[in-house]
Design a protein around this motif. Structure first.
Motif: not given
Length: 230
Positions: A131-159
């Motif tokens: 699971f990744y989150v891609v961060l964007l500025n106010n012009k929808n330009r990419k700042i960077r991407e961050v990996k949040i979790s590995e494993g089955s997508l659950t509420a505990s892993l993606v808080h």
């Protein structure tokens, strides 16, 4: 018994190469595109390049299987020698490199297709769920991407706390969530839908625009935004 015909003997409108030049590559089937790469068939085997292409796709279960097949496995197919194997591997590697070109910081987001193209190679074949989150500025330009979790997508892993920490640090104005389905089927699960809803609610409270959640499968993707689910 009818005599063997090469593709050159076919009516021009039926030949893969001429069809591509006249109608565009998107008009061709996987077998026709592969036949162009193979270039010719085998008179000894009584098979055209298109016959060989269909045989390869059937033997290995489609383009994904052909891509993953080893040189030894490909060479076990009658009529497929070193030159044809090299051509197949080279074309597939070029496609992989194009697809894997980085979405650079500062580049604008134009569509969910942009997100898919960027993550397709890294996540489309991944056996773990990431699971990744891609961060964007106010012009929808990419700042960077961050990996949040590995494993089955659950509420505990993606808080929400873990997801929005980098958003706060980078002062991002908008985000895109991205994760993959190792099964290859990008259709969202009930858990995907619930997590997306919760993350969107938190984003609304924080004043951070959630532009999309893109689920990556093999050679296809699902966009929550495109489907009106955000």
């Amino acid at each position: 018994m009818p005599s063997y015909q090469t593709i050159k003997d076919w009516p021009e409108e039926d030949r893969p190469r001429e069809k591509l030049l006249g109608k565009g590559a998107q008009a061709l089937s996987d077998a026709e595109l592969l036949a162009i790469i193979l270039r010719n068939g085998s008179a000894a085997a009584g098979a055209s390049a298109l016959d060989h292409a269909r045989l390869l796709l059937n033997r290995f279960g489609g383009l994904k299987g052909v891509d993953e097949a080893s040189v030894g496995e490909l060479s076990s197919v009658k009529g497929i020698g070193p030159a044809k194997i090299a051509g197949i591997k080279a074309c597939l590697e070029l496609a992989r490199r194009i697809a894997g070109q980085k979405w650079q910081a500062g580049e604008p987001l134009r569509s969910s297709e942009d997100v898919y193209r960027h993550f397709r190679e890294s996540l489309g074949r991944e056996k773990r769920e990431l699971f990744y989150v891609v961060l964007l500025n106010n012009k929808n330009r990419k700042i960077r991407e961050v990996k949040i979790s590995e494993g089955s997508l659950t509420a505990s892993l993606v808080h929400p706390r873990e997801v929005y920490n980098p958003v706060i640090r980078e002062s991002a104005a908008a985000v895109i969530f991205v994760h993959n389905h190792p099964s290859g089927d990008p259709a969202p699960s009930a858990e995907d839908i619930d997590i997306t809803r919760r993350l969107k609610e938190v984003g609304d409270v924080m004043g951070v625009r959630v532009l999309d959640h893109v689920v990556i499968g093999y050679e296809r993707f699902f966009s929550f935004s495109d489907k009106g689910m955000l």
